[in-house]
Design a protein around this motif. Structure first.
Motif, PDB file in Angstrom:
ATOM      1  N   GLY A 269       4.698  10.003  19.031  1.00 41.10           N
ATOM      2  CA  GLY A 269       5.515   8.833  18.489  1.00 41.10           C
ATOM      3  C   GLY A 269       6.236   9.721  17.158  1.00 41.10           C
ATOM      4  N   LYS A 270       7.442   7.977  16.271  1.00 40.51           N
ATOM      5  CA  LYS A 270       8.189   8.874  15.509  1.00 40.51           C
ATOM      6  C   LYS A 270       7.513   8.330  14.750  1.00 40.51           C
ATOM      7  CE  LYS A 270      12.148   8.787  19.150  1.00 40.51           C
ATOM      8  NZ  LYS A 270      13.294   7.922  19.123  1.00 40.51           N
ATOM      9  N   ALA A 271       8.255   8.738  12.874  1.00 37.85           N
ATOM     10  CA  ALA A 271       7.748   8.213  11.613  1.00 37.85           C
ATOM     11  C   ALA A 271       9.025   7.538  10.895  1.00 37.85           C
ATOM     12  CB  ALA A 271       7.152   9.406  10.831  1.00 37.85           C
ATOM     13  N   ALA A 272       8.509   6.373  10.413  1.00 34.57           N
ATOM     14  CA  ALA A 272       9.474   5.952   9.841  1.00 34.57           C
ATOM     15  C   ALA A 272       9.565   6.233   7.974  1.00 34.57           C
ATOM     16  CB  ALA A 272       9.317   4.044   9.781  1.00 34.57           C
ATOM     17  N   SER A 273      10.815   5.895   7.555  1.00 38.76           N
ATOM     18  CA  SER A 273      10.208   6.164   5.998  1.00 38.76           C
ATOM     19  C   SER A 273      10.483   4.970   5.161  1.00 38.76           C
ATOM     20  CB  SER A 273      11.718   6.724   5.393  1.00 38.76           C
ATOM     21  OG  SER A 273      12.727   5.550   5.674  1.00 38.76           O
ATOM     22  N   ARG A 274       9.637   5.495   4.034  1.00 39.29           N
ATOM     23  CA  ARG A 274       9.161   4.349   2.905  1.00 39.29           C
ATOM     24  C   ARG A 274      10.018   2.929   2.864  1.00 39.29           C
ATOM     25  NH1 ARG A 274       7.501   4.493  -2.513  1.00 39.29           N
ATOM     26  NH2 ARG A 274       6.601   6.652  -2.113  1.00 39.29           N
ATOM     27  N   PRO A 275      11.573   3.549   2.896  1.00 35.15           N
ATOM     28  CA  PRO A 275      12.290   2.220   2.836  1.00 35.15           C
ATOM     29  C   PRO A 275      13.068   1.525   4.017  1.00 35.15           C
ATOM     30  CG  PRO A 275      13.272   4.806   1.836  1.00 35.15           C
ATOM     31  CD  PRO A 275      11.713   4.990   2.210  1.00 35.15           C
ATOM     32  N   ARG A 276      12.490   1.686   5.482  1.00 32.69           N
ATOM     33  CA  ARG A 276      12.656   1.524   6.304  1.00 32.69           C
ATOM     34  C   ARG A 276      11.475   0.974   6.858  1.00 32.69           C
ATOM     35  NH1 ARG A 276      16.638   0.716   5.479  1.00 32.69           N
ATOM     36  NH2 ARG A 276      17.565   0.620   7.995  1.00 32.69           N
TER      37      ARG A 276
ATOM     38  N   ARG B  46       0.973  -1.258  -0.231  1.00 33.33           N
ATOM     39  CA  ARG B  46       0.150  -0.368  -0.397  1.00 33.33           C
ATOM     40  C   ARG B  46       0.723   1.113  -0.066  1.00 33.33           C
ATOM     41  NH1 ARG B  46      -4.834   1.333   3.500  1.00 33.33           N
ATOM     42  NH2 ARG B  46      -5.598   2.597   2.756  1.00 33.33           N
ATOM     43  N   VAL B  47       1.917   1.299   0.790  1.00 29.51           N
ATOM     44  CA  VAL B  47       2.934   2.320   0.569  1.00 29.51           C
ATOM     45  C   VAL B  47       3.617   2.688  -0.178  1.00 29.51           C
ATOM     46  CG1 VAL B  47       2.967   2.132   3.423  1.00 29.51           C
ATOM     47  CG2 VAL B  47       4.579   1.106   1.703  1.00 29.51           C
ATOM     48  N   GLU B  48       4.249   2.183  -1.451  1.00 28.46           N
ATOM     49  CA  GLU B  48       3.973   1.838  -2.080  1.00 28.46           C
ATOM     50  C   GLU B  48       3.677   2.482  -3.283  1.00 28.46           C
ATOM     51  OE1 GLU B  48       7.512   1.573  -3.577  1.00 28.46           O
ATOM     52  OE2 GLU B  48       8.469   0.451  -1.409  1.00 28.46           O
ATOM     53  N   VAL B  49       2.182   1.854  -3.596  1.00 28.92           N
ATOM     54  CA  VAL B  49       0.705   1.935  -4.509  1.00 28.92           C
ATOM     55  C   VAL B  49       0.645   3.420  -4.130  1.00 28.92           C
ATOM     56  CG1 VAL B  49      -1.259   1.629  -5.148  1.00 28.92           C
ATOM     57  CG2 VAL B  49       0.107  -0.252  -4.727  1.00 28.92           C
ATOM     58  N   GLU B  50      -0.020   4.102  -3.068  1.00 27.96           N
ATOM     59  CA  GLU B  50      -0.165   4.636  -2.657  1.00 27.96           C
ATOM     60  C   GLU B  50       0.914   6.512  -2.392  1.00 27.96           C
ATOM     61  OE1 GLU B  50      -2.676   4.198   0.330  1.00 27.96           O
ATOM     62  OE2 GLU B  50      -3.944   2.907  -0.131  1.00 27.96           O
ATOM     63  N   GLY B  51       1.638   6.365  -2.556  1.00 28.56           N
ATOM     64  CA  GLY B  51       2.688   7.158  -2.381  1.00 28.56           C
ATOM     65  C   GLY B  51       3.451   7.629  -1.074  1.00 28.56           C
ATOM     66  N   ILE B  52       3.238   6.568  -0.403  1.00 26.10           N
ATOM     67  CA  ILE B  52       3.304   7.080   1.689  1.00 26.10           C
ATOM     68  C   ILE B  52       4.082   7.087   2.251  1.00 26.10           C
ATOM     69  CG2 ILE B  52       2.670   6.397   4.020  1.00 26.10           C
ATOM     70  CD1 ILE B  52      -0.222   5.632   2.941  1.00 26.10           C
TER      71      ILE B  52
ATOM     72  N   VAL C  42      -3.697   3.270   8.736  1.00 26.50           N
ATOM     73  CA  VAL C  42      -4.097   3.691   8.041  1.00 26.50           C
ATOM     74  C   VAL C  42      -3.709   5.218   7.264  1.00 26.50           C
ATOM     75  CG1 VAL C  42      -6.732   4.289   9.570  1.00 26.50           C
ATOM     76  CG2 VAL C  42      -5.013   5.626  10.130  1.00 26.50           C
ATOM     77  N   PRO C  43      -4.122   5.659   5.921  1.00 27.34           N
ATOM     78  CA  PRO C  43      -3.736   6.856   6.025  1.00 27.34           C
ATOM     79  C   PRO C  43      -4.348   8.103   6.222  1.00 27.34           C
ATOM     80  CG  PRO C  43      -5.251   5.924   4.445  1.00 27.34           C
ATOM     81  CD  PRO C  43      -5.473   5.240   5.344  1.00 27.34           C
ATOM     82  N   LEU C  44      -3.487   9.247   6.086  1.00 24.43           N
ATOM     83  CA  LEU C  44      -3.523  10.266   7.014  1.00 24.43           C
ATOM     84  C   LEU C  44      -4.014  11.341   5.671  1.00 24.43           C
ATOM     85  CD1 LEU C  44      -0.969  10.558   9.479  1.00 24.43           C
ATOM     86  CD2 LEU C  44      -3.128   9.280   9.472  1.00 24.43           C
ATOM     87  N   PRO C  45      -5.002  11.898   4.648  1.00 26.38           N
ATOM     88  CA  PRO C  45      -5.214  12.368   3.831  1.00 26.38           C
ATOM     89  C   PRO C  45      -5.660  13.799   4.088  1.00 26.38           C
ATOM     90  CG  PRO C  45      -7.329  10.696   4.017  1.00 26.38           C
ATOM     91  CD  PRO C  45      -6.164  10.695   5.738  1.00 26.38           C
ATOM     92  N   TYR C  46      -4.925  14.307   5.492  1.00 26.80           N
ATOM     93  CA  TYR C  46      -5.076  16.070   6.188  1.00 26.80           C
ATOM     94  C   TYR C  46      -3.339  16.070   5.866  1.00 26.80           C
ATOM     95  CZ  TYR C  46      -4.537  13.288  10.124  1.00 26.80           C
ATOM     96  OH  TYR C  46      -4.063  11.866  11.136  1.00 26.80           O
ATOM     97  N   ALA C  47      -2.488  14.950   6.358  1.00 22.75           N
ATOM     98  CA  ALA C  47      -1.214  15.264   6.030  1.00 22.75           C
ATOM     99  C   ALA C  47      -0.619  14.148   4.713  1.00 22.75           C
ATOM    100  CB  ALA C  47      -0.352  14.539   7.286  1.00 22.75           C
ATOM    101  N   PRO C  48      -0.934  14.323   3.539  1.00 16.80           N
ATOM    102  CA  PRO C  48      -0.944  13.943   2.058  1.00 16.80           C
ATOM    103  C   PRO C  48       0.916  13.029   2.416  1.00 16.80           C
ATOM    104  CG  PRO C  48      -1.990  15.504   2.051  1.00 16.80           C
ATOM    105  CD  PRO C  48      -1.201  15.757   3.095  1.00 16.80           C
ATOM    106  N   GLY C  49       1.126  12.059   1.847  1.00 16.13           N
ATOM    107  CA  GLY C  49       2.232  10.855   1.842  1.00 16.13           C
ATOM    108  C   GLY C  49       2.600  10.153   3.887  1.00 16.13           C
TER     109      GLY C  49
END
Ligand code: GLU
Ligand code: MG
Length: 469
Positions: free
Chosen positions: A45-52, A23-29, A98-105
């Motif tokens: 929280g903390k955020a992970a990047s897509r490749p990690r 999903r993160v690939e397809v939706e560009g997250i 969940v994707p966060l539509p209010y925080a695109p990406g």
């Protein structure tokens, strides 16, 4: 979780986690927030990047143990086991993605706090609720729950007098009035669509009593998911408003002279397969089973202590006052909106399924995992000990004489956070359920908040609560 063995050790990623990677690939997250709720009730929280992400889902993200000793003012408390030395892992539950539509990406997942070896950390709040659910299950019950939050929609504006920023409500509409619907419409429709895109079923929406006050309720779910949804909901309400240059606050009393924002808890116990509502009994005058009465009795018994967890901030106690429909006296009653435990009249056509109890002394400044977990422990105690809830109250308890309230055991609930914490410290069952590390940290954090706000004025309190919640 599918990607851990029984000891919590990381395994190959399970199906759900692999689907998220797709999903993160397809939706560009590109950023995936790993969230948890601390003892101050703050979502962090903390955020992970897509490749990690694949690796971080396996290992978690490293985090200092000290953050569970942080107050809602970011004042770090001294708690043994939560100092500058020591590390835990934020390990996400893929089911909460969940994707966060209010925080695109960006997207988010909710985490368990785990030791380095993968076992649950003794201060993990989500584990507290999971353990409570497991205790219920061992007795043959499953809880279905819904959090019912209210919030204030407005704008955050500087105080012309140079004091802390103020929350200025978006409208001065009347309760349930259509002018309120129109004034908040662009926000409300965006919020509904965003929540639904995140898989949260919206039940109802309406503007309520206070200026700018909105209520939008979410469909019930098994207890753990209901608490997860409350976290997602809080994030989404705040995020959507911010994206629209507004400010939404779920704080209990963000504007001191307006109606408070509750977050009533709706609960019922079912069999483990979720087929029968065990609170329902058509032959009873209030439609409740003996099990439900014992649950009520347990909640009533522990209520003064329980509110320290369900109404977790200094600001909570401005809301918890007589004649606010928020409840102030320890009692229960059929459709009684001044009772802390309201027996909700069931819906025609689904009487058995819709029977539930509404616990009113509860707001969104609580950590939902500690709050719902503690409600389970209290109710279960009533069940195990066969406690009797006493007489139901069918009037506003504030209208009764003191003698009558005493006869009914309808004592005033704690009027301050400190009073609630005193009751919590005296409640052996809840203290035992929390365990030493969690209770020490919770008490230290909450005592510090009580002390810090006591030294300041109401504007400071309002600001710091609407800023955070
Ligand atoms: N705003 C009230 C509270 O603080 C609840 C009003 C209602 O019953 O919806 O709990
Ligand atoms: Mg309401």
């Amino acid at each position: 979780m599918t990607d851990r063995d029984s000891t919590g050790k990381p395994q190959a990623l399970g199906y759900e986690a692999r689907r998220i990677l797709e999903r993160v690939e397809v939706e560009g997250i590109d950023l995936i927030r790993f969230l948890y709720v601390d003892h101050g009730g703050v979502i962090r929280g903390k955020a992970a990047s897509r490749p990690r992400l694949a690796e971080r889902m396996r290992t978690g993200i490293g985090h200092t143990v000290a953050m569970m000793a942080m107050s809602m003012l970011d004042h770090l408390q001294e708690v043994a086991g939560m100092g500058p030395v020591g590390e835990i892992r934020l390990v996400p539950d893929p089911a909460t993605f969940v994707p966060l539509p209010y925080a695109p990406g960006a997207a988010s997942m909710i985490c368990d706090l785990r030791e380095l070896d993968g076992s649950p950390w003794a201060a993990c709040p989500r584990t507290f609720l999971k353990d409570a659910v497991a205790e219920l299950e061992a007795e043959g019950y499953a809880m279905i729950a819904a959090f019912e939050p209210e919030f204030t929609l407005g704008r955050r504006l500087p105080d012309p007098a140079g004091g802390p920023d103020r929350l200025v409500p978006i409208d001065d509409s009347l309760c349930y009035a259509t002018t309120g619907f129109d004034q908040a419409h662009d926000f409300a429709i965006k919020l509904v669509r965003t929540l639904q895109s995140q898989g949260l079923g919206v039940e109802h929406y309406y503007p309520e009593l206070g200026h700018g006050q909105q209520e939008l309720s979410i469909r019930y779910a098994p207890a753990l998911f209901a608490a997860d949804r409350q976290v997602i909901y809080r994030e989404t309400v705040r995020g959507v408003a911010l994206r629209m240059a507004m400010w939404a606050s779920l704080a209990p009393k963000p504007i001191p002279d307006q109606a408070g924002n509750g977050c009533h808890l709706h609960v019922s116990l079912w069999d483990r397969k979720h087929q029968h509502n065990l609170f329902s009994d058509a032959s009873d005058r209030y439609g409740l089973s003996p099990l439900a009465y014992r649950f009520i009795a347990g909640v009533r018994h522990h209520l003064p202590a329980l509110v320290a967890l369900t109404c977790g901030t200094v600001n909570s106690y401005r809301r918890l006052a007589p004649r606010m429909w928020a409840s102030a006296y320890n009692c229960y009653g059929m459709d009684n909106r001044e009772a802390p435990i309201r027996i909700c009249s069931p819906m025609a056509g689904s009487v058995a399924a819709s029977t539930n109890l509404e616990i009113k002394p509860s707001d969104s400044s609580a950590n939902p995992y500690l709050s719902l977990g503690a409600v389970i422990h209290a109710g279960l105690d009533g069940i195990r000990r066969g406690l009797d809830p006493g007489e139901a109250v069918d009037v506003d308890p504030a209208t009764l004489s003191e003698a009558e309230r005493t006869r009914l055991g309808a004592h005033r609930l704690p009027a301050t956070l400190d009073e609630a914490l005193d009751a919590l410290e005296a409640d052996e069952l809840l203290m035992e359920a929390l365990g030493p590390l969690r209770r020490n940290a919770y008490l230290a954090v909450k005592r510090s908040e009580a002390k810090d706000f006591a030294a300041e004025d109401a504007a400071f309190e309002a600001f710091h609560h609407f800023r955070v919640f």
